[in-house]
Design a protein around this motif. Structure first.
Motif, short mmCIF file in Angstrom:
data_model
loop_
_atom_site.label_atom_id
_atom_site.label_comp_id
_atom_site.label_asym_id
_atom_site.label_seq_id
_atom_site.Cartn_x
_atom_site.Cartn_y
_atom_site.Cartn_z
N GLU A 2 1.18 -16.04 9.59
CA GLU A 2 0.33 -16.20 8.68
C GLU A 2 0.94 -15.61 7.34
N TYR A 3 0.17 -15.95 6.37
CA TYR A 3 0.79 -15.87 4.81
C TYR A 3 0.82 -14.59 4.54
N TRP A 4 0.02 -13.76 4.86
CA TRP A 4 0.27 -12.13 4.37
C TRP A 4 1.36 -11.79 5.25
N LYS A 5 1.84 -12.05 6.29
CA LYS A 5 2.88 -11.47 7.07
C LYS A 5 4.30 -11.94 6.58
N PHE A 6 4.13 -13.14 5.98
CA PHE A 6 5.55 -13.77 5.15
C PHE A 6 5.61 -12.91 3.93
N SER A 7 4.65 -12.73 3.20
CA SER A 7 4.79 -12.04 2.06
C SER A 7 5.20 -10.48 2.25
N GLN A 8 4.49 -10.09 3.18
CA GLN A 8 5.01 -8.44 3.63
C GLN A 8 6.25 -8.40 3.98
N LEU A 9 7.10 -9.39 4.78
CA LEU A 9 8.38 -9.30 5.27
C LEU A 9 9.30 -9.32 4.01
N ILE A 10 8.99 -10.17 2.98
CA ILE A 10 9.58 -10.22 1.69
C ILE A 10 9.77 -9.05 0.81
N ILE A 11 8.37 -8.37 0.77
CA ILE A 11 8.17 -7.15 0.11
C ILE A 11 9.15 -6.11 0.71
N ASN A 12 9.07 -6.01 2.00
CA ASN A 12 9.60 -4.84 2.94
C ASN A 12 11.38 -5.33 2.63
N TRP A 13 11.67 -6.47 2.55
CA TRP A 13 13.17 -6.62 2.66
C TRP A 13 13.52 -6.44 1.08
N TYR A 14 12.56 -6.61 0.09
CA TYR A 14 13.05 -6.31 -1.22
C TYR A 14 13.15 -4.66 -1.54
N HIS A 15 12.39 -3.96 -0.88
CA HIS A 15 12.26 -2.50 -1.01
C HIS A 15 13.95 -2.07 -0.62
N GLN A 16 14.37 -2.52 0.46
CA GLN A 16 15.78 -1.95 1.13
C GLN A 16 16.75 -2.75 0.34
N HIS A 17 16.67 -4.12 0.08
CA HIS A 17 18.07 -5.08 -0.13
C HIS A 17 17.83 -5.47 -1.55
N GLY A 18 16.70 -5.58 -2.15
CA GLY A 18 16.52 -6.15 -3.42
C GLY A 18 17.30 -5.72 -4.77
N ARG A 19 17.49 -6.51 -5.66
CA ARG A 19 18.13 -6.35 -7.00
C ARG A 19 17.13 -5.54 -7.76
N ASN A 20 17.41 -4.25 -8.37
CA ASN A 20 16.37 -3.47 -9.10
C ASN A 20 17.16 -2.89 -10.18
N ASN A 21 18.23 -3.37 -10.48
CA ASN A 21 18.89 -2.66 -11.48
C ASN A 21 19.52 -3.75 -12.67
N HIS A 175 -1.49 -8.06 -4.60
CA HIS A 175 -0.97 -7.08 -5.15
C HIS A 175 0.66 -7.06 -4.84
N HIS A 176 1.34 -6.34 -5.87
CA HIS A 176 2.73 -6.35 -5.72
C HIS A 176 3.34 -7.57 -5.76
N ALA A 177 2.77 -8.50 -6.76
CA ALA A 177 3.64 -9.84 -6.87
C ALA A 177 4.74 -9.70 -7.54
N SER A 178 5.10 -8.67 -8.10
CA SER A 178 6.33 -8.66 -8.90
C SER A 178 7.45 -8.42 -8.05
N LYS A 179 7.10 -7.57 -6.92
CA LYS A 179 7.94 -7.05 -5.88
C LYS A 179 8.27 -8.43 -5.17
N PHE A 180 7.19 -9.02 -4.61
CA PHE A 180 7.29 -10.28 -3.92
C PHE A 180 7.95 -11.38 -4.72
N ASN A 181 7.96 -11.63 -5.75
CA ASN A 181 8.60 -12.77 -6.65
C ASN A 181 9.96 -12.27 -6.74
#
Length: 342
Positions: A2-21, A175-181
């Motif tokens: 499902e599309y929502w599961k895809f986006s949630q996996l990306i957001i969860n991964w971003y919280h742990q491993h994404g670049r935010n600095n 919601h949280h399109a910034s984190k997803f993108n």
């Protein structure tokens, strides 16, 4: 999946491993995101960072950018390549100051009308700076979608971009399109890489069709062979000054300064003859291969010293570049490298 599961996996991964600095993430203004997104077009993050810092330190708001000369902007851009991006950045800044009182539009339709801002860049500006729910479809995002959904090329040997836009529109969360993108861009850059993707640590690993269809590698890695073009350049030196022409009507390095360029050695010698320069004294000093996005330049470099710098007085689009006190102008990377050796 499902599309929502895809986006949630990306957001969860971003919280742990994404670049935010990254520099443009520290102060997420529409202006900073816009400048960074333009610089990041077809350019890696590690290359952009020092250019972005230098650019923002000099031109830290849109009013300063709009009032700065194009030569100064190209000077700050020199070496980053794809100089049309800088020219469009300058054009757009003037339009925004004049028509929008210096405020970058938050209406995506208005934003896309501006020079150099397409659908992806507009979506990035609005989602990353304001968290509006707009999708982006840069090279990293495309690669993830192509691999995950096993999207094949059509009869014209192209990927259906409309299909990719449909998918990313469905996947981008409200919601949280910034984190997803940001997560999609980071995942494509760090994990789902063009070469040697790190599939086993990807959050999409279990359902990704790329793993099940390894033949897809052949489709994604099918690069076009670049054409090669050769040009001849003459370095005309007078004491510690170098003659440079502004490339007003050239497709490559437009509006940047360069040595006089010729299609062949005969044209170069004719030019020297017309300007009463002794062509016998010209000496070949180098052969350079410079890679551009669509071709390889084979650059034959010649050099000649002259005793009188008045011979080019009829040419208005030139300067005598001072090697001891360089002017702040736009110069391409290979020309800049040569100048540093003189």
């Amino acid at each position: 999946m499902e599309y929502w599961k895809f986006s949630q996996l990306i957001i969860n991964w971003y919280h742990q491993h994404g670049r935010n600095n990254l520099p443009w993430q520290i102060k997420k203004t529409p202006y900073n995101i816009w400048v960074s997104e333009i610089m990041l077009q077809q350019t890696q993050v590690k290359t952009v960072i020092p250019y972005f810092k230098r650019f923002i330190s000099k031109l830290h708001n849109i009013h300063i950018l709009a009032s700065t000369s194009l030569d100064e902007i190209l000077h700050l851009w020199s070496g980053l390549g794809y100089y049309k991006r800088a020219i469009n950045l300058h054009k757009t800044s003037k339009i925004i100051v004049k028509q929008y009182n210096g405020k970058i539009p938050d209406n995506i339709i208005e934003l896309i009308k501006l020079p150099g801002i397409g659908r992806t860049t507009a979506g990035a500006i609005l989602s990353l700076s304001k968290d509006f729910s707009f999708p982006i479809l840069d090279g990293n995002v495309k690669r993830i979608l192509i691999r995950f959904y096993n999207i094949l090329k059509n009869s014209r040997n192209k990927i259906d971009t409309n299909k990719l836009w449909y998918l990313i529109n469905m996947i981008t969360p409200l919601h949280h399109a910034s984190k997803f993108n940001q997560g999609m861009m980071d995942l494509g850059s760090l994990i789902c890489r063009y070469k040697t993707p790190k599939c086993k640590i990807c959050p999409l690993y279990i359902n990704c069709q790329y793993i099940k269809n390894m033949s897809q590698k052949n489709i994604i890695n099918n690069k076009k062979i670049k054409k090669e073009k050769q040009y001849f350049y003459i370095i005309v030196q007078y004491k510690y000054f170098i003659f440079l022409e502004c490339r007003k009507n050239k497709k490559i390095w437009k509006n940047l300064f360069c040595f006089p360029e010729f299609k062949n050695e005969e044209n170069m010698n004719n030019w020297l003859l017309i300007n009463n320069i002794d062509s016998i004294n010209n000496q070949k000093i180098n052969l350079i291969y410079h890679k551009l996005s669509h071709l390889i330049l084979k650059m034959h470099i010649f050099k000649i010293s002259i005793q009188n710098n008045k011979i080019f007085s009829k040419n208005k689009n030139y300067i005598w570049y001072n090697l001891n006190n360089p002017q702040r102008i736009g110069i391409s990377k290979p020309i800049k490298t040569i100048l540093l050796t003189l």
